[in-house]
Design a protein around this motif. Structure first.
Motif, PDB file in Angstrom:
ATOM      1  N   UNK A  45       0.853  -1.184   0.000  1.00  0.00           N
ATOM      2  CA  UNK A  45       0.000   0.000   0.000  1.00  0.00           C
ATOM      3  C   UNK A  45       0.890   1.235   0.000  1.00  0.00           C
ATOM      4  N   UNK A  46       1.072   1.812  -1.184  1.00  0.00           N
ATOM      5  CA  UNK A  46       2.035   2.908  -1.329  1.00  0.00           C
ATOM      6  C   UNK A  46       1.627   4.149  -0.555  1.00  0.00           C
ATOM      7  N   UNK A  47       0.341   4.469  -0.531  1.00  0.00           N
ATOM      8  CA  UNK A  47      -0.103   5.711   0.107  1.00  0.00           C
ATOM      9  C   UNK A  47       0.179   5.702   1.602  1.00  0.00           C
ATOM     10  N   UNK A  48      -0.059   4.556   2.253  1.00  0.00           N
ATOM     11  CA  UNK A  48       0.151   4.459   3.703  1.00  0.00           C
ATOM     12  C   UNK A  48       1.471   3.772   4.058  1.00  0.00           C
ATOM     13  N   UNK A  49       2.244   3.370   3.067  1.00  0.00           N
ATOM     14  CA  UNK A  49       3.548   2.787   3.347  1.00  0.00           C
ATOM     15  C   UNK A  49       3.495   1.423   3.999  1.00  0.00           C
ATOM     16  N   UNK A  50       2.476   0.624   3.695  1.00  0.00           N
ATOM     17  CA  UNK A  50       2.307  -0.691   4.307  1.00  0.00           C
ATOM     18  C   UNK A  50       2.929  -1.777   3.433  1.00  0.00           C
ATOM     19  N   UNK A 371      10.447   3.120   3.349  1.00  0.00           N
ATOM     20  CA  UNK A 371      10.762   1.822   2.760  1.00  0.00           C
ATOM     21  C   UNK A 371      11.053   1.967   1.266  1.00  0.00           C
ATOM     22  N   UNK A 372      12.308   1.745   0.852  1.00  0.00           N
ATOM     23  CA  UNK A 372      12.670   1.881  -0.572  1.00  0.00           C
ATOM     24  C   UNK A 372      12.035   0.834  -1.478  1.00  0.00           C
ATOM     25  N   UNK A 373      11.439  -0.234  -0.913  1.00  0.00           N
ATOM     26  CA  UNK A 373      10.843  -1.256  -1.771  1.00  0.00           C
ATOM     27  C   UNK A 373       9.750  -0.661  -2.652  1.00  0.00           C
ATOM     28  N   UNK A 470      18.468   7.816  -9.627  1.00  0.00           N
ATOM     29  CA  UNK A 470      19.491   8.726  -9.131  1.00  0.00           C
ATOM     30  C   UNK A 470      19.025   9.648  -8.019  1.00  0.00           C
ATOM     31  N   UNK A 471      17.722   9.837  -7.863  1.00  0.00           N
ATOM     32  CA  UNK A 471      17.248  10.787  -6.847  1.00  0.00           C
ATOM     33  C   UNK A 471      17.325  10.145  -5.465  1.00  0.00           C
ATOM     34  N   UNK A 472      17.216  10.959  -4.431  1.00  0.00           N
ATOM     35  CA  UNK A 472      17.216  10.445  -3.061  1.00  0.00           C
ATOM     36  C   UNK A 472      15.885   9.806  -2.725  1.00  0.00           C
ATOM     37  N   UNK A 473      15.655   9.560  -1.411  1.00  0.00           N
ATOM     38  CA  UNK A 473      14.437   8.849  -1.017  1.00  0.00           C
ATOM     39  C   UNK A 473      13.189   9.670  -1.212  1.00  0.00           C
TER      40      UNK A 473
END
Length: 475
Positions: A45-50, A371-373, A470-473
């Motif tokens: 869940x990208x919006x909530x980072x789950x 979370x970079x995933x 190339x960009x940061x997080x």
């Protein structure tokens, strides 16, 4: 091996929105087919980072996706007449019926909280399968033996949701002091649409008048801010809906209008679509991005101003749906005075999406510091992007054909994603944290030493593409 750096400055819109993208999409989707009518995914869940499903080792189905996947199969059969798409649609309709429990609810109805083998969940996931079944029931090529089971399935489901969800509320209101299920705008609109569609098909308009319409009335009167073109969510104080949910909100408003003829809705849809790009800004990468949501004045009941924009997470997965709805708005209203400026913003967001579309046709789900995933994962989108592709190609669409997906090694902030057909892995700091074989429901592996059900993570691979973000997080 070809090396691509992202954002890819030389990438054009037509380089990523074309027939090849359609072919890649349906090829990747097939890599996630785990049964006749069963499709798995990484339920992130990208919006909530789950991303908890990774540790649960589950990459199987979740029921809401069939609303979209079955619709694609129906559209492709209608367009090209290839019987495999009718078989796919029939199989998915059967799978939804198979997932209905004795109490009338559905298992696997929690998305990012899967796997769930009971009928807990929330209204959006309770009612998406009802929309799927209504959609199938109305389809002229539906199998009659499957159709015969749908009225009873929907009847039993309504009984379940009235007990399990009606006015149950949320973290702010429990129970709800007004008509609704959980009282969250995007979720209750799905419920309203499902009640309306079943009413149209099976004559239960009394239910719509008693439950659906009052819930819609509340959303339009108390949660819709006409001056801003935004909705309040409802489960927090002074908390507008995040941009990622407007794909659902707008689709449901349009569906409810088509089903009920409620003439309050077209102006709302137009107004919301006209404001979708209000939160656009230039990120540190030099590209246009969408803010996650708006910050409004807590002391202002009928909101008329935005104090600032929430940019805590950059949800790239919302961009295709936003682009689609703004395109549709401009196509319906070609002579707007603000049209040129809106098209300029739209082109900027399209340029961003093109610049971040990977070699296999996917794009980052999000730039999320937690979370970079979410940035490196490859997974077929079931909502915005395929609809955008179908809309843009229009009459130029050809029947999807299987293609060879490139083998990819993707690098970002010390993390590495590797994709080789159905085999995938995610590494951080040189150590494999997760891996998987996409055709297997429980195919996720944990740690460096666990082996996949098929294949070998450590076998030499001739990667077609090395991709470096190339960009940061955050951007």
């Amino acid at each position: 091996m070809k090396t691509i750096h992202y954002p890819a400055a030389d990438r054009k819109w037509e380089d990523v929105v074309n027939q090849n993208a359609i072919d890649q999409y349906f090829t990747m989707l097939e890599n996630w087919r785990q049964g006749a009518g069963s499709y798995g995914r990484l339920n992130l869940h990208a919006c909530w980072g789950k991303a908890d499903v990774l540790d649960k080792k589950y990459q199987g189905e979740t029921i809401y996706i069939y609303k979209h996947l079955m619709h694609f199969a129906e559209l492709l059969y209608d367009r090209f007449g290839d019987p495999k798409w009718r078989v796919r649609a029939n199989a998915m309709a059967s799978q939804i019926l198979y997932l209905q429990a004795e109490n009338g609810g559905f298992i696997h109805s929690t998305s990012e909280f899967e796997p769930t083998f009971n009928t807990i969940g929330c209204p959006i996931h309770f009612f998406m399968p009802v929309l799927s079944l209504c959609q199938y029931y109305e389809w002229e090529h539906a199998d009659e033996s499957i159709k015969a089971l749908i009225p009873d399935a929907i009847e039993r489901h309504f009984g379940f949701t009235m007990q399990a969800a009606w006015q149950k509320g949320n973290g702010r209101f429990h129970p709800l002091p007004f008509a609704g299920w959980c009282g969250v705008t995007n979720q209750d609109l799905v419920a309203v649409a499902a009640v309306a569609w079943s009413a149209k098909l099976f004559g239960t308009w009394d239910r719509y008048e008693q439950y659906g319409k009052p819930a819609l009335d509340h959303i339009l009167s108390d949660y819709y801010y006409e001056k801003l073109g935004l909705f309040e969510r409802g489960d927090g104080v002074n908390f507008t809906e995040r941009i990622a949910y407007y794909f659902v909100i707008l689709d449901m408003l349009d569906l409810i209008h088509k089903l009920t003829g409620d003439e309050r809705l077209p102006p709302v849809i137009d107004n919301v679509e006209s404001h979708l790009l209000d939160g656009l800004y230039t990120g540190s990468d030099g590209y246009a991005h969408l803010s996650r949501g708006a910050v409004t004045d807590a002391n202002e009941k009928n909101k008329t101003k935005i104090l600032s924009w929430d940019r805590s997470s950059v949800t790239v997965s919302s961009y295709p749906g936003v682009i689609l709805h703004v395109e549709q708005y401009l196509d319906r209203n070609p002579d707007l005075p603000e049209g040129p400026e809106l098209r300029k913003k739209l082109d900027a967001l399209r340029r961003t999406l093109a610049a971040y579309t990977f070699a296999d046709g996917c794009a980052p789900m999000a730039f999320n510091p937690a979370n970079p995933v979410f940035t490196v994962v490859s997974m077929p989108d079931v909502e915005g992007m395929p609809y955008l592709l179908l809309y843009e190609l229009g009459d130029r669409l050809s029947a999807p054909k299987p293609v060879r997906l490139p083998t990819v090694i993707r690098k970002y902030c010390g993390c590495v994603w590797k994709q080789n057909g159905c085999l995938w892995s995610f590494e951080k700091g040189g150590e494999r944290l997760y891996g998987g074989y996409s055709r297997y429901v429980a195919g996720i592996t944990l740690g460096q030493n666990e082996r996949p059900v098929l294949g070998d993570f450590d076998a030499p691979v001739e990667y077609d593409v090395e991709e470096i973000i190339d960009v940061g997080q955050t951007v």
